[in-house]
Design a protein around this motif. Structure first.
Motif, PDB file in Angstrom:
ATOM      1  N   GLY A 101     -82.482  20.137 122.084  1.00  0.00           N
ATOM      2  CA  GLY A 101     -83.861  19.848 122.476  1.00  0.00           C
ATOM      3  C   GLY A 101     -84.835  20.887 121.945  1.00  0.00           C
ATOM      4  O   GLY A 101     -85.917  20.549 121.457  1.00  0.00           O
ATOM      5  N   LEU A 102     -84.452  22.150 122.000  1.00  0.00           N
ATOM      6  CA  LEU A 102     -85.317  23.211 121.491  1.00  0.00           C
ATOM      7  C   LEU A 102     -85.449  23.129 119.973  1.00  0.00           C
ATOM      8  O   LEU A 102     -86.528  23.373 119.424  1.00  0.00           O
ATOM      9  N   GLN A 103     -84.365  22.789 119.280  1.00  0.00           N
ATOM     10  CA  GLN A 103     -84.441  22.625 117.834  1.00  0.00           C
ATOM     11  C   GLN A 103     -85.387  21.475 117.485  1.00  0.00           C
ATOM     12  O   GLN A 103     -86.171  21.559 116.547  1.00  0.00           O
ATOM     13  N   PHE A 104     -85.311  20.405 118.263  1.00  0.00           N
ATOM     14  CA  PHE A 104     -86.190  19.257 118.055  1.00  0.00           C
ATOM     15  C   PHE A 104     -87.648  19.673 118.228  1.00  0.00           C
ATOM     16  O   PHE A 104     -88.497  19.357 117.397  1.00  0.00           O
ATOM     17  N   LEU A 105     -87.940  20.408 119.315  1.00  0.00           N
ATOM     18  CA  LEU A 105     -89.313  20.853 119.567  1.00  0.00           C
ATOM     19  C   LEU A 105     -89.807  21.788 118.464  1.00  0.00           C
ATOM     20  O   LEU A 105     -90.967  21.706 118.056  1.00  0.00           O
ATOM     21  N   ALA A 106     -88.935  22.653 117.974  1.00  0.00           N
ATOM     22  CA  ALA A 106     -89.339  23.564 116.899  1.00  0.00           C
ATOM     23  C   ALA A 106     -89.684  22.777 115.637  1.00  0.00           C
ATOM     24  O   ALA A 106     -90.669  23.078 114.964  1.00  0.00           O
TER      25      ALA A 106
END
Length: 161
Positions: A101-106
């Motif tokens: 999820g954090l990779q997606f947001l980045a």
């Protein structure tokens, strides 16, 4: 705080997140990029969001002095970082989901992803496996644009060119 390393293609390799300290350091870096967050600031944030965590306890977690906190402390960390508190549990199955999820947001922040539309998505949001699949598609697309894909070229609409 070195919580991730870059692969040869410039993408961040998912760091090993096994200890509470590693998980909290990772979340600090990803949630507050480029900022130095004190225990007091984080404790205030948790309080604003309806939780409770002392600034000294948070600082002790970051220092690696706390390794097995109560479930209430883990829930406070989850509230402060805006993630499922189970991410902070030992051998959590949630870790990969949160990292994806954090990779997606980045990628969304950098413009690599401009939008996403889903059908049939419930209140829980995008399924973690689907999110990981979307990220893998983006990687494949990036590799092909960099000339690393030997597959057939496709024209708009997915037809071979």
């Amino acid at each position: 705080m070195d919580v991730g390393t870059l692969m040869d293609n410039g993408e961040e390799r998912t760091p090993e997140l096994t200890t509470l300290q590693q998980k909290v350091e990772y979340m600090v870096e990803k949630t507050f990029p480029g900022e130095k967050i004190s225990g007091r600031v984080f404790a205030d944030l948790v309080k604003e969001r309806g939780g409770s965590l002392s600034h000294s306890y948070f600082s002790n977690i970051l220092a690696g002095k706390v390794t097995n906190p109560s479930e209430e402390i883990l829930k406070a960390l989850g509230i402060g970082f805006g993630v499922d508190w189970r991410f902070f549990k030992d051998e959590s199955e949630v870790v990969d989901d949160v990292v994806a999820g954090l990779q997606f947001l980045a990628k969304r922040r950098t413009g690599e992803i401009s939008g996403l539309a889903g059908r049939g998505i419930d209140d829980d949001g995008l399924d973690p496996e689907l999110l990981q699949f979307v990220l893998s598609l983006l990687e494949d697309n990036k590799d092909s644009k960099d000339g690393r894909d030997n597959g057939p070229e496709t024209a708009p609409g997915g037809q071979p060119g």
